[in-house]
Design a protein around this motif. Sequence first.
Motif, mmCIF file in Angstrom:
data_model
loop_
_atom_site.group_PDB
_atom_site.id
_atom_site.type_symbol
_atom_site.label_atom_id
_atom_site.label_comp_id
_atom_site.label_asym_id
_atom_site.label_seq_id
_atom_site.Cartn_x
_atom_site.Cartn_y
_atom_site.Cartn_z
ATOM 1 N N UNK A 6 -8.307 3.614 -2.227
ATOM 2 C CA UNK A 6 -8.193 3.446 -0.782
ATOM 3 C C UNK A 6 -6.752 3.530 -0.278
ATOM 4 N N UNK A 7 -5.797 2.733 -0.831
ATOM 5 C CA UNK A 7 -4.418 2.856 -0.323
ATOM 6 C C UNK A 7 -3.790 4.206 -0.627
ATOM 7 N N UNK A 8 -4.161 4.805 -1.777
ATOM 8 C CA UNK A 8 -3.623 6.134 -2.090
ATOM 9 C C UNK A 8 -4.088 7.139 -1.045
ATOM 10 N N UNK A 9 -5.381 7.089 -0.700
ATOM 11 C CA UNK A 9 -5.912 8.015 0.300
ATOM 12 C C UNK A 9 -5.351 7.732 1.688
ATOM 13 N N UNK A 10 -5.095 6.469 1.987
ATOM 14 C CA UNK A 10 -4.653 6.103 3.341
ATOM 15 C C UNK A 10 -3.220 6.541 3.632
ATOM 16 N N UNK A 11 -2.325 6.387 2.629
ATOM 17 C CA UNK A 11 -0.911 6.570 2.913
ATOM 18 C C UNK A 11 -0.296 7.816 2.283
ATOM 19 N N UNK A 56 0.820 -1.209 0.000
ATOM 20 C CA UNK A 56 0.000 0.000 0.000
ATOM 21 C C UNK A 56 0.857 1.262 0.000
ATOM 22 N N UNK A 57 1.904 1.256 0.796
ATOM 23 C CA UNK A 57 2.784 2.434 0.845
ATOM 24 C C UNK A 57 3.492 2.631 -0.497
ATOM 25 N N UNK A 58 3.835 1.528 -1.172
ATOM 26 C CA UNK A 58 4.481 1.654 -2.475
ATOM 27 C C UNK A 58 3.539 2.308 -3.486
ATOM 28 N N UNK A 59 2.254 1.925 -3.445
ATOM 29 C CA UNK A 59 1.258 2.557 -4.325
ATOM 30 C C UNK A 59 1.186 4.056 -4.071
ATOM 31 N N UNK A 60 1.100 4.428 -2.787
ATOM 32 C CA UNK A 60 0.952 5.846 -2.449
ATOM 33 C C UNK A 60 2.230 6.638 -2.690
ATOM 34 N N UNK A 61 3.365 5.958 -2.767
ATOM 35 C CA UNK A 61 4.627 6.671 -2.917
ATOM 36 C C UNK A 61 5.059 6.912 -4.351
ATOM 37 N N UNK A 62 4.273 6.469 -5.321
ATOM 38 C CA UNK A 62 4.646 6.701 -6.720
ATOM 39 C C UNK A 62 4.528 8.184 -7.071
ATOM 40 N N UNK A 63 5.201 8.645 -8.147
ATOM 41 C CA UNK A 63 5.059 10.046 -8.572
ATOM 42 C C UNK A 63 3.599 10.382 -8.883
ATOM 43 N N UNK A 64 3.237 11.636 -8.638
ATOM 44 C CA UNK A 64 1.851 12.063 -8.832
ATOM 45 C C UNK A 64 1.404 11.829 -10.264
ATOM 46 N N UNK A 65 2.241 12.157 -11.247
ATOM 47 C CA UNK A 65 1.855 11.997 -12.646
ATOM 48 C C UNK A 65 1.555 10.535 -12.976
ATOM 49 N N UNK A 66 2.348 9.620 -12.436
ATOM 50 C CA UNK A 66 2.129 8.201 -12.691
ATOM 51 C C UNK A 66 0.806 7.749 -12.076
ATOM 52 N N UNK A 67 0.534 8.189 -10.840
ATOM 53 C CA UNK A 67 -0.717 7.827 -10.165
ATOM 54 C C UNK A 67 -1.925 8.329 -10.948
#
Length: 500
Positions: free
Chosen positions: A318-323, A286-297
């Motif tokens: 959900x994981x993006x919002x959480x972390x 989950x943290x890896x998902x949230x830690x990607x660059x904004x443009x990629x997300x």
Amino acid sequence: MADHSSPLQPLGEGVPEDAARLAAALRELFSSLGLSVRRYASRTHRNAGAVSRYLNGTRVPPWDFVTELFIEVAKQKKAPLRQEAMELIKEAHRNALKVSNKRLHEVQTLQDQLEEADARVQQAAIREQVLMEGLQLREQRIAELETRHVELSARRDKEIREREGTVAELAPARETDSDELARLKSEVDQLRVELQRAKESSAAAEERCRALEERLAAAEEQAQAGRDAMESDRLEEAQRSAEEAKALADELRRQLDDLTAKAAPPPPAPSVDFRRVRWERTEEEQRELAGRPIDVTILELIKHAVKDEFGDTFALAAPIARWSPPETLREICRRLWGRGYDFMATELAGHAATEMGLQSLLDFLLLAADGDDARQVRYLTDRVLYHFAYFREASEVVTFMDMLDEAGWAPWVIQIKKNCASDRKPVRLAELLRVLDADAAYALIDTIAASRAAKEMPLLLVHMEALRLDAYLERLLSRLADQRPGEYAGFLEAMELAKE
């Protein structure tokens, strides 16, 4: 309460079979509202006699009456109608209109064709935007490779001067990057040409829609004037134009699908399966998902949305919002909104309300409120406050309202209380009353009595009694007796039935 003062009139005599089938379907929907014809007509600003004729089949209603009825039924049920049911009613309406008024049926057919062609043009525009974003990412990758190419060249020269033996180790990497750089430049040149062609095709489809609108306007004017016949050659030409526009939009969509597949940069092999929902992922994933660059997300979310993969889109939220840090999540919402994906921005805001810690959520709310777009601010903050009131634990609601009070945001506290009173599940609402101080609980009970839906009131009374909130239960019953006397006896009867 339902108003039964004016029951529906029976179906008219001699009504054609198609009109009778349409009227029966509309009557079934209308009956679910529990309203009289007169009251519904007053609510929707229509003539009661016309509404009655629509429902007894003696007159085929305009399509806007049918869509308005869909909306009212969806509000009543708090859920949209099934697509299959709406399509069946639409087909029945077109058949009834064809039998009763051929001219209006022809006009309606043109309107349907125009709406379909316009929808395809809009979809083509979205595809074009995704393609341009993919192209920008490719150009960014080129710039990175060029920079790396320069660095490797400088490093090679230095190593040659210092140690001749290391040149052989660096040469393969440099040559590989050079080949990739040349290939990417060639692909970008080709994509630019294809993108220009896609834009020209999109403009042609838009021109087709404009011409169709002009023909539709002319057809509507003739129908309004009541002319006996429409020039068949003009109608056929308009229909052919609509078919050509549809075919052109289909071709454009196919071309853009091909270009999107070519333009999208190959993603790195992720260690996270993006299609798994949050509770199937480890915290590290989950943290890896949230830690990607904004443009990629953002690109990942948009790609799922364009492909109608909304389940995958929301599974990422959900994981993006959480972390994600509050400022990162606010920037993602802002960019999505600016690109026209406001529904995705509000979905992320809703997940923030359920996933974030209280301090991070407060920081996100304050950042969301500090914006120039009033509509964006209202939608994001409303979604956060609604989801928070509906889902969070009672103790968290109390703590968060205290934090908002200390931060000087009393209006948000009021909004949370209103959302709790009207929409929080009965058992959760009873638990919230138990942890509030007496003054706040009594104030909330007054709001509940005034705003809570009648069908949810008996179960709330049962849960309050089960939690032994006797003083609060007595207060709520007293308020209901004063403010809603017509429903009071029904509340007590339903409460007893629920306990059984």
